[in-house]
Design an enzyme around this catalytic site. Structure first.
Site, PDB file in Angstrom:
ATOM      1  N   LYS A  97      39.578  42.765  47.189  1.00 35.17           N
ATOM      2  CA  LYS A  97      41.595  43.202  46.296  1.00 35.17           C
ATOM      3  C   LYS A  97      40.586  44.682  46.677  1.00 35.17           C
ATOM      4  O   LYS A  97      39.903  45.279  46.447  1.00 35.17           O
ATOM      5  CB  LYS A  97      41.340  42.311  44.477  1.00 35.17           C
ATOM      6  CG  LYS A  97      42.317  43.046  43.989  1.00 35.17           C
ATOM      7  CD  LYS A  97      42.076  42.117  42.626  1.00 35.17           C
ATOM      8  CE  LYS A  97      43.506  42.453  41.847  1.00 35.17           C
ATOM      9  NZ  LYS A  97      42.928  42.267  40.761  1.00 35.17           N
ATOM     10  N   HIS A 152      43.340  46.907  45.297  1.00 35.05           N
ATOM     11  CA  HIS A 152      44.474  47.388  44.068  1.00 35.05           C
ATOM     12  C   HIS A 152      43.803  46.709  42.245  1.00 35.05           C
ATOM     13  O   HIS A 152      42.218  46.176  42.377  1.00 35.05           O
ATOM     14  CB  HIS A 152      45.725  46.904  43.682  1.00 35.05           C
ATOM     15  CG  HIS A 152      45.653  45.856  43.170  1.00 35.05           C
ATOM     16  ND1 HIS A 152      45.849  44.192  45.044  1.00 35.05           N
ATOM     17  CD2 HIS A 152      46.622  44.984  42.584  1.00 35.05           C
ATOM     18  CE1 HIS A 152      46.178  43.675  44.079  1.00 35.05           C
ATOM     19  NE2 HIS A 152      46.698  43.443  42.771  1.00 35.05           N
TER      20      HIS A 152
END
Ligand code: PRP
Ligand code: ORO
Length: 215
Positions: free
Chosen positions: A103, A105
């Site tokens: 991921k 963010h």
């Protein structure tokens, strides 16, 4: 076969988790049976599943601090088992899991859940066939400074790994850790041979075993 193993097979067949037909596996092998843990898809099923894993873990005596469920199907297994260990065995067990893709963010990264630093990690998954999934996730656990102390799975398919040894022997010997399962393919075959409506599936499984199995 122990009572909880027999109950687990009955339950897996009832949920259609254990099916017979033709299935292509992660390893490319074409199997006459398949264990789809994704069909343990109700709260009741997850509760039963958590009980079976917790019993296998308790029987194994493996010592660990954190459960780790590899994506994707390992994730609910880790959550359900941690819940049972707390409710029924008074063991407060943190759990963690990985993302297949990092991921970029928010909290970022590939690991979710409990911190693995300095922790003994018990990996929990549905099946081992050739052992690839376990090897794929190891660098992530080690990268987070966790130390794998064992593996618990629902079904040991009793197949060859990368060489002539069984996938489970390879994991046990190469990593120096125990691997335990709720049931094995031997248990499934024993069950098929006692059920007139299921007996017809046994020969294809025996044939498959000639190619990929270890005894
Ligand atoms: O021992 P192996 O040959 O690696 O095969 C077994 C693995 O294959 C499946 O994972 P997969 O990543 O295909 O599926 P999932 O995303 O549905 O968990 C299964 O859940 C095991 O983790
Ligand atoms: O080897 C696999 O990919 C595999 C086998 C199996 O029985 N179930 C599963 O989810 N994956």
């Amino acid at each position: 076969m122990l009572d909880y193993q027999q109950e687990f097979i009955d339950f897996a067949i009832k949920q259609q988790v254990l099916r017979f037909g033709e299935f292509t596996l992660k390893s490319g092998r074409v199997s006459p049976y398949f264990f789809n843990a994704g069909l343990f898809n109700t709260g009741e099923a997850l509760t039963k599943l958590g009980h079976c894993y917790a019993e296998a873990i308790q029987r194994s005596g493996i010592e660990f601090d954190v459960l780790f469920g590899p994506a994707y199907k390992g994730i609910p297994l880790a959550a359900a088992t941690a819940s049972t260990l707390a409710a029924n065995y008074n063991k407060i067990t943190p759990f963690a899991f990985n993302r297949k893709e990092a991921k970029t963010h928010g909290e970022g990264g590939q690991l979710v859940g409990a911190d693995l630093t300095g922790q003994r990690v018990l990996l929990i998954d549905d099946v081992i066939t050739a052992g690839t999934a376990i090897r794929e996730v190891l660098p992530q656990i080690e990268g987070a400074k966790g130390k794998i102390s064992g593996v618990v799975i629902a079904l040991d398919r009793q197949e060859r790994g990368q060489g002539e040894r069984s996938a489970i022997q390879e994991v046990e010997q190469d990593l120096g850790i125990p691997v335990v399962s709720i049931i094995t393919l031997d248990n499934i075959i024993e069950h098929l041979n006692t059920k007139s409506d299921l007996q017809s599936y046994a020969p294809a499984i025996e044939n498959y075993r000639q190619t990929y199995g270890v005894c």
